[in-house]
Design an enzyme around this catalytic site. Structure first.
Site, PDB file in Angstrom:
ATOM      1  CE  LYS A 120      -2.112   1.522   3.698  1.00 34.16           C
ATOM      2  NZ  LYS A 120      -3.026   1.644   4.852  1.00 34.16           N
ATOM      3  CG  ASP A 138      -7.437   3.855   2.549  1.00 36.31           C
ATOM      4  OD1 ASP A 138      -8.359   3.539   1.749  1.00 36.31           O
ATOM      5  OD2 ASP A 138      -7.332   4.999   3.031  1.00 36.31           O
TER       6      ASP A 138
END
Length: 214
Positions: A120, A138
């Site tokens: 991420k 997220d």
């Protein structure tokens, strides 16, 4: 969600916010990298408060390395998990100096080899600092993708893969920012703001909220 609806979904988000970007404050790819490492399980607001103190004093790998782990902790102690994050940032700075000439690498493989940098975080840096069409999923994006029916998936990677295929090409570069902001301010976890949502008629969520009576 049908292809035509996906196009309309992002057309509306783009119309509402033509130039979306991260709410983390940064001036260089390195500052962004540090801010994103610090943002794990923390708010952007909290990270910005810390980096406003840190970056004027140290905003390069060499400068932060010179602070040392204990010195860095003094600036980031208000952020959750600051002990582990300080250790990771110091180790990352050392690797950047030893292997990358002090510059932030522009490949996923090199970024994910840095301490404290997962998929991420790498996606955020690649997208926001270097303009690559990546999707940093997220909790906000995961919720929006599933709730709306845009790109449902059982886990973060599944949602990322589906979004990369589902998002119309013209909108892919900025899609991750639009989705984060939409999830943060409109499609909230506990009570989504459906009455003011610009894509509510395209959304598959069945328990849409309504304005209170009166």
């Amino acid at each position: 969600m049908k292809p035509a609806d996906r196009i309309e979904f992002f057309r509306r988000l783009a119309e509402l916010n033509p130039n979306p970007t991260t709410e983390l404050e940064y001036d260089t790819p390195f500052e962004l990298l540090v801010a994103v490492i610090l943002s794990a399980q923390a708010t952007d607001v909290g990270v910005n408060k810390a980096t406003r103190r840190l970056f004027p004093v140290a905003n390069t790998p060499a400068a932060i390395l010179a602070l040392g782990e204990d010195g860095l902790k003094r600036y980031i102690s208000t952020i959750g998990l600051f002990n582990a994050k300080a250790k990771n940032v110091i180790a990352t700075c050392r690797i950047l100096l030893e292997r990358h000439g002090g510059e932030v690498p522009q490949t996923r493989e090199a970024l994910e080899a840095l301490p404290g940098v997962g998929r991420k975080t790498a996606n955020v840096v690649l997208n926001t600092a270097f303009g690559q069409p990546t999707m940093a999923v997220d909790t906000h994006i995961f919720r929006v993708a599933n709730r709306t029916g845009l790109a449902p998936g059982k886990d973060v990677r599944a949602v990322e893969d589906r979004l990369m295929k589902a998002v119309p090409r013209d909108y892919l570069q900025d899609a991750h920012h639009w989705l984060i902001l939409h999830g943060r301010y409109v499609c909230k976890a506990r009570r989504p703001e459906c009455p003011v949502c610009v894509v509510r008629d395209l959304c598959a969520y069945r328990q849409k909220t309504v304005l209170p009576a009166g």
